[in-house]
Design an enzyme around this catalytic site. Structure first.
Site, PDB file in Angstrom:
ATOM      1  N   GLY A  19      17.866 -51.557   6.990  1.00 51.80           N
ATOM      2  CA  GLY A  19      16.597 -51.517   8.200  1.00 51.80           C
ATOM      3  C   GLY A  19      15.770 -51.198   7.132  1.00 51.80           C
ATOM      4  O   GLY A  19      16.238 -49.952   6.244  1.00 51.80           O
ATOM      5  N   CYS A  20      13.981 -51.020   7.677  1.00 52.44           N
ATOM      6  CA  CYS A  20      13.433 -50.137   7.308  1.00 52.44           C
ATOM      7  C   CYS A  20      13.834 -49.130   6.916  1.00 52.44           C
ATOM      8  O   CYS A  20      12.991 -48.256   5.858  1.00 52.44           O
ATOM      9  CB  CYS A  20      12.351 -50.858   7.146  1.00 52.44           C
ATOM     10  SG  CYS A  20      11.804 -50.629   9.161  1.00 52.44           S
ATOM     11  N   TYR A  21      13.379 -48.273   8.751  1.00 58.70           N
ATOM     12  CA  TYR A  21      13.068 -46.675   8.261  1.00 58.70           C
ATOM     13  C   TYR A  21      14.400 -46.526   7.436  1.00 58.70           C
ATOM     14  O   TYR A  21      14.454 -45.617   6.524  1.00 58.70           O
ATOM     15  CB  TYR A  21      13.347 -46.413  10.272  1.00 58.70           C
ATOM     16  CG  TYR A  21      12.063 -45.978  10.592  1.00 58.70           C
ATOM     17  CD1 TYR A  21      10.620 -45.795   9.625  1.00 58.70           C
ATOM     18  CD2 TYR A  21      11.642 -47.428  11.992  1.00 58.70           C
ATOM     19  CE1 TYR A  21       9.342 -46.003  10.779  1.00 58.70           C
ATOM     20  CE2 TYR A  21      10.557 -47.188  12.399  1.00 58.70           C
ATOM     21  CZ  TYR A  21       9.540 -46.668  12.246  1.00 58.70           C
ATOM     22  OH  TYR A  21       8.572 -47.057  12.967  1.00 58.70           O
ATOM     23  N   THR A  48      16.661 -47.424   5.082  1.00 56.95           N
ATOM     24  CA  THR A  48      15.997 -47.124   3.800  1.00 56.95           C
ATOM     25  C   THR A  48      15.290 -45.846   2.650  1.00 56.95           C
ATOM     26  O   THR A  48      15.498 -45.413   2.173  1.00 56.95           O
ATOM     27  CB  THR A  48      15.435 -48.433   3.212  1.00 56.95           C
ATOM     28  OG1 THR A  48      16.253 -49.483   3.616  1.00 56.95           O
ATOM     29  CG2 THR A  48      14.887 -48.339   1.909  1.00 56.95           C
TER      30      THR A  48
END
Lengths: 340, 340, 340, 340
Positions: free
Chosen positions: D148-150, D152
């Site tokens: 997921g973005c967060y 990472t």
């Protein structure tokens, strides 16, 4: 027929000063006695801002102090000390929006501003102008130190916990985000449109920002023991508004509804503090262009509380709060001129 | 094995210069010989911009011209003239991104820039670097004058009409909107975040902006008679991109499909000009961060045509086009290093 | 003691309706009788918008028309016709913010809205509510059709020229730019943040936008001959504000000071029209969050005039103007509740 | 001559899918085998996005899996499970950008997604695709779950501390801010331009967001004991970028230079992790439109550390990282196609 009060404004051409002029000119019980500007003395306000109403700008030295009941000072810190001295000596009540009279301890001032305070008697007398905490003292004050923008959101957000002795340990974490107007109208690369747009940046994080000692002083006083604030300001790609997200470990588990009751009782009757119901979260949209502080509470664990507090940095964080203090000082209804 | 070309960059720390460094460093057939900065000589580029790759900045006077094949000049107008002279005298081919060599007539230069041109021989020799119009001349040029950002959008947008003699009367109306990076990295109230955000403002409208003579010269040449451009630039609350909305009265009714054919034929094979199908309209989104010019055509009446042309002011309007010119000058595939 | 007037609001949960509620609730001589919402009937306004003050939302069918003096209708076009009929039949004066009663000719309505008008008697009676042009008729009207946002800027910007017969030819060019709130609160890809941010896009340009017939009707009437408007709206990456840049060929050369005198005289005494001095240009910053229209004039050639007119699309372009009309209709000071 | 690899893309018309297509089409060693879209099958990508290059969109059911070496899946969670099964059964290596295969424990999946996992065998086999931590496993994987973005930003920001056992206590505080593209291209009031512009809002704060279990799993594994993450996401008024500000109490005082050495060593040779020198702070500007993660370290007290980590949510937080994983899986240079 009621006589109008008169107020002078020092430093009318920054964002804070301009917004103050705009609030005062619409205030039904005050008229503007004068407005000063160092750079633009001799011009009119409409030469400096896109506005259809107008006012002449004079040099600070020409300010007719004998004609006004109060003076607002929107000057840089350091510059405010001699100006406040002059105002108070003229028998005019002063509301100072700079940082010069916010820290009652001259040593703390010197530590954070790297210069000794040169008016320690006035410093001792000055009242920290957060009406929700110090209304009575403000009412009788000759000199009110208007709080900083970040501290207004942080102190209002944490005060009920501090007063109730609910904060565990000796520190809290505050992660704040502010619109660019908080950085002032001066020119710098940081406030260049292209640098701030489509960007988001922390600055002075940790224990460096000059608004920290105000927060620590007020919260420590409420808590009756020293509290340290880890403070991380960030620059948002918008003009107005501060949101502070605050992380507190509670001394014991409290339910969200108990906490909401505590906040509700603490701020009962406060016209400008707005505690959201459970589940809602404070946002900039709640407060921009108003004198309100909107607060929300969220439990992250049974003793881990997240408080979000939002204000408009130019209004409740500066000029609106200054007029709120003025209203208190002159016995007016506290919301006069501030209902927008 | 192919030898790499080498290019120097004068003025690497403005928005145009920085973007040029970024394009050139990724160009597979060129390497950066040097990058200069008046203010930041001795520093590194990462001291001036948030970027993880880096390059040393030197004073212009220390530029090793004998080591490079070409020089890009991103200097203010006026300052570019002596720098270009030095480059050309050193036998280095020059791509000048300033306005100093764009107007072939020294009297027009003097009229718009209020100072006589001091290198009229070089001015006579310089090629106006819009490859879509002057590819062959660019290929052989010693000195290329890279077009202004607004003129790139306007000339590409109107050139097919001018060349085909379809413009009625002796004037056209151009309503242009540009992101704030077009105003440069220098500090001014106009580019302060708080002033430009949530705002939109015309400036220098009518027949005042210094990009007008370029547009008029190129379009008049294509039309073979004088054309006057009424030009209204506006500042958009965004960083990059220009959209020009242009109003032309046609000499006779043409259908949208005939006009689209004309544009399609004129720009057939052009890698960076993109004519939209009927019904679509050019937007910034089509072009930001690319070297493209996207054009749309809309009939407002049977002889009233609206042309919209969009470019990224920093890429096709400046650094990308400079590299496109470089590619043409050195016989490289024109899109090399520009496909993003 | 003065009795308060009472007003109902149909469609309170769009951007226009919400802003109207906010203006009316602060108006010193009106109170809100009811507020309706199709989707959110039964909820409160604070469920739909971040706002600390509040009001109950009811179904339109439950609106107590017998309790109010006036009704504001913020409904989609088409939906407004039956609602206005009901209001007027109940003897309540109506201010309709939709397009349904703006075009006095039912054939023009049908041509632009692709459906016959079903209340042609009311249409014949309705007054076009631009107080600067039709104050007297508004004062006596039972039904006022509040102008569109774009037309407000365009008509106020060109009216002095039309009335004075200064417009050469039979058409003018209007290049308009609007903030995204003009597109309403409904969901669409066009108003998705990621699509509109860092973008700028024309839409419905040429002679397609439904606001054109209003502009043409009012300007043709002032000019006393048909005038066609080439109209290019664009979407700005901001929330509020319209700037229209208008290009007019004058029938004969006029100086800027003569033109400024004409505008000054035409709008003498108008509290909400603000003509800028020579050299200044209208921007969104002049008008956002106000009920003003700010106008600037620039000559681009001896007979080529550029008029810039700015308004806040939600205030002077919708809800503020509706309250201005209300004030006129009920004999109140025209600025009451609108000085912000 | 090298044979090109071929990759298919499921779900090409969201922001992540579109960006992935754009990266893959420019990748020098891959070509796009197919691109699917549920809603827009039969159209072309340029019908859905403003882009001059193009590709046909087909229905997922028509995807020619026998013609590709790998498939990227940009589908909603839940929908990805059957699609991944089909891909893997066809012998095609899969890179799944949904959340469906990120949580190795099916009970944790069920707890956070409220539905049992229906492919637990594949779940057991899937490799969490953060190459900086799991490069070797990624290289040999048949199925990679792209983070997921967060997570990472959070995992890369805290991993060196966790691995070195420097985190005191069993929890950390993460205050994250993301651009609006993270919310996807679907329509909702939250992502309406007018709601998000000039606003800033927390959402799902505390211990609610579905990205939390990924962070906790990876950091607990590195730390070798359970770590709880208090996580507060906020929506920024911009399109791209995440900045996570993280608050960690250290087990013992470390100096900033010791900490910088630890981070430098941990990420030595990592092409996409960029640790800033002392005094600099990570901002969105460092990373937008790149595959980088930029990290800064600030001591707020002798054992109080603030880590800031920035990524572009669409690139390193999604499509760029997916291509980085692809490069690792197919033995290509890890930066291929990602240097922008």
């Amino acid at each position: 027929m009621r006589t109008m009060l008169k107020a002078g404004i020092f430093g009318a051409t920054g964002y804070t000063g301009f917004r103050l002029v705009d609030i005062v000119r619409r205030h039904p019980e005050v008229e503007i006695g004068f407005a000063t500007s160092e750079r633009s003395a001799g011009s009119r306000l409409s030469d400096v801002f896109a506005c259809p109403w107008d006012i002449a700008l004079i040099a600070a030295g020409d300010a007719p102090l004998d004609e006004v009941d109060a003076a607002f000072l929107c000057l840089p810190h350091g510059a405010s000390i001699p100006a406040v001295q002059r105002v108070v000596e003229a028998g005019v009540r002063a509301i100072d929006l700079s940082a010069d009279f916010r820290l009652s301890d001259p040593q703390v001032y010197e530590q954070w501003y790297n210069t000794p305070h040169t008016a320690t008697d006035l410093l001792a007398e000055a009242v920290y102008g957060l009406p929700e905490l110090h209304r009575e003292a403000v009412a009788g004050a000759r000199l009110v130190a208007n709080p900083g923008c970040y501290p207004t959101s942080v102190i209002l957000g944490l005060y009920p916990l501090a007063k109730q002795n609910l904060i565990s340990g000796n520190s809290v974490i505050v992660d704040s985000k502010s619109g660019v107007s908080g950085a002032g109208r001066g020119l710098s690369l940081k406030t260049h449109f292209v640098e701030a747009h489509a960007n988001f940046s922390p600055y002075n994080i940790g224990h460096q920002h000059r608004h920290i000692p105000e927060m620590e002083a007020e919260l420590s006083a409420a808590l009756d023991r020293p509290l340290s604030v880890t403070f991380s300001p960030h620059l948002l790609p918008t003009n107005q508004g501060i949101l502070s997200t605050m992380y507190v470990t509670l001394v014991e588990p409290w339910s969200e509804s108990e906490l909401l009751s505590l906040y509700g009782e603490t701020y009962a009757g406060e016209p400008f503090v707005h505690v959201l119901p459970a589940g809602d979260l404070a946002t900039l949209r709640h407060v921009v262009n108003t004198n309100r502080c909107t607060i929300s509470l969220t439990l992250a664990g049974e003793d881990q509380l997240i408080v979000c507090a939002a204000i408009d940095n130019l209004i409740k964080g500066a000029s609106g709060q200054a007029v709120q203090n003025f209203n208190v000082m002159f016995g007016l209804e506290e919301t006069t001129g501030l209902e927008t």
